[in-house]
Every structure is written in C-alpha cells, then in structure tokens.
Design a protein around this motif. Sequence first.
Motif, PDB file in Angstrom:
ATOM      1  N   GLU A 272       0.828  -1.205   0.000  1.00  0.00           N
ATOM      2  CA  GLU A 272       0.000   0.000   0.000  1.00  0.00           C
ATOM      3  C   GLU A 272       0.865   1.259   0.000  1.00  0.00           C
ATOM      4  O   GLU A 272       0.532   2.240  -0.641  1.00  0.00           O
ATOM      5  CB  GLU A 272      -0.969   0.020   1.180  1.00  0.00           C
ATOM      6  CG  GLU A 272      -1.891   1.237   1.185  1.00  0.00           C
ATOM      7  CD  GLU A 272      -2.634   1.479  -0.124  1.00  0.00           C
ATOM      8  OE1 GLU A 272      -2.806   2.656  -0.493  1.00  0.00           O
ATOM      9  OE2 GLU A 272      -3.035   0.511  -0.802  1.00  0.00           O
ATOM     10  N   ASP A 273       2.002   1.208   0.716  1.00  0.00           N
ATOM     11  CA  ASP A 273       2.912   2.353   0.695  1.00  0.00           C
ATOM     12  C   ASP A 273       3.457   2.589  -0.714  1.00  0.00           C
ATOM     13  O   ASP A 273       3.509   3.732  -1.184  1.00  0.00           O
ATOM     14  CB  ASP A 273       4.082   2.148   1.667  1.00  0.00           C
ATOM     15  CG  ASP A 273       3.662   2.251   3.116  1.00  0.00           C
ATOM     16  OD1 ASP A 273       2.698   2.995   3.405  1.00  0.00           O
ATOM     17  OD2 ASP A 273       4.293   1.597   3.956  1.00  0.00           O
ATOM     18  N   ALA A 274       3.855   1.534  -1.392  1.00  0.00           N
ATOM     19  CA  ALA A 274       4.374   1.669  -2.754  1.00  0.00           C
ATOM     20  C   ALA A 274       3.281   2.158  -3.702  1.00  0.00           C
ATOM     21  O   ALA A 274       3.537   3.014  -4.562  1.00  0.00           O
ATOM     22  CB  ALA A 274       4.953   0.342  -3.242  1.00  0.00           C
ATOM     23  N   ASN A 275       2.069   1.642  -3.548  1.00  0.00           N
ATOM     24  CA  ASN A 275       0.955   2.104  -4.384  1.00  0.00           C
ATOM     25  C   ASN A 275       0.667   3.577  -4.130  1.00  0.00           C
ATOM     26  O   ASN A 275       0.389   4.329  -5.064  1.00  0.00           O
ATOM     27  CB  ASN A 275      -0.299   1.272  -4.125  1.00  0.00           C
ATOM     28  CG  ASN A 275      -0.203  -0.114  -4.715  1.00  0.00           C
ATOM     29  OD1 ASN A 275       0.439  -0.317  -5.746  1.00  0.00           O
ATOM     30  ND2 ASN A 275      -0.822  -1.076  -4.073  1.00  0.00           N
ATOM     31  N   ALA A 276       0.731   3.999  -2.874  1.00  0.00           N
ATOM     32  CA  ALA A 276       0.505   5.408  -2.540  1.00  0.00           C
ATOM     33  C   ALA A 276       1.557   6.285  -3.204  1.00  0.00           C
ATOM     34  O   ALA A 276       1.237   7.330  -3.785  1.00  0.00           O
ATOM     35  CB  ALA A 276       0.506   5.601  -1.020  1.00  0.00           C
TER      36      ALA A 276
END
Length: 113
Positions: A22-26
């Motif tokens: 989710e951090d990478a997607n953000a």
Amino acid sequence: MLDPVRRRLLGLIRLLNEDRHEDANALRDGRDASLSTREQAMIEYAIALTTSPGSMTSDHVDALRTAGLDDRAIHDLAQAIGYFCYVNRIVLGLGVSLDGESLTPGQWPNAEA
C-alpha cells in the motif's frame, strides 16, 4: 506512458513484503505513504537523481546523512539508482523487453504488464 519514477515504483512493489504494498501504491499514485524518515529521504534522493541529476548538491547527501545513512549506504543507494537509470535507457533505446513484449524503441512498457 509511465515516467521513470513511476516505473521504478512499480518494480518496488514486486520487491516489498505484502504489508508494504500500500505504501508503494501510494507513492506511485502521488498519495502520502507511511514512510520512515530514512525511507522518505531515500525516495526524495532517488527522485532528484533520476529526474534532475545535474542539479544535485551536497544538500541532497546531507539529507541522507541526517536520516541516518552512512557513506557506504549513500554510495550503494546512488549506485542502485544510477544502475536502474542506465539500464532503463538502454532497454528503451533498443526497444528491448525482458518479458517478451514487443516494444517500439523509446516507449515504456504497458503499466499493466
């Protein structure tokens, strides 16, 4: 067509544990991510080195040191970023694809691939 920074973030997702996806997607989507100070400094350095290498200053390195990276870690980070920039330019310049997809020289592969 993906810019070089977003392309690297897509690769990052494959390397991270699932709990960090989710951090990478953000980051990929331009949203805030729950990054440590160290991670944020590394991301900012990578973006600067990738998008405007001629404007790098000692302030960029000082920010990494302040975030806790030693000289070896800074060197390794710069080498990794530089390597990926180099390889992407070769791949794109030759229209090469590692997944068998045919590319037009100078064109980014489809983000969904």
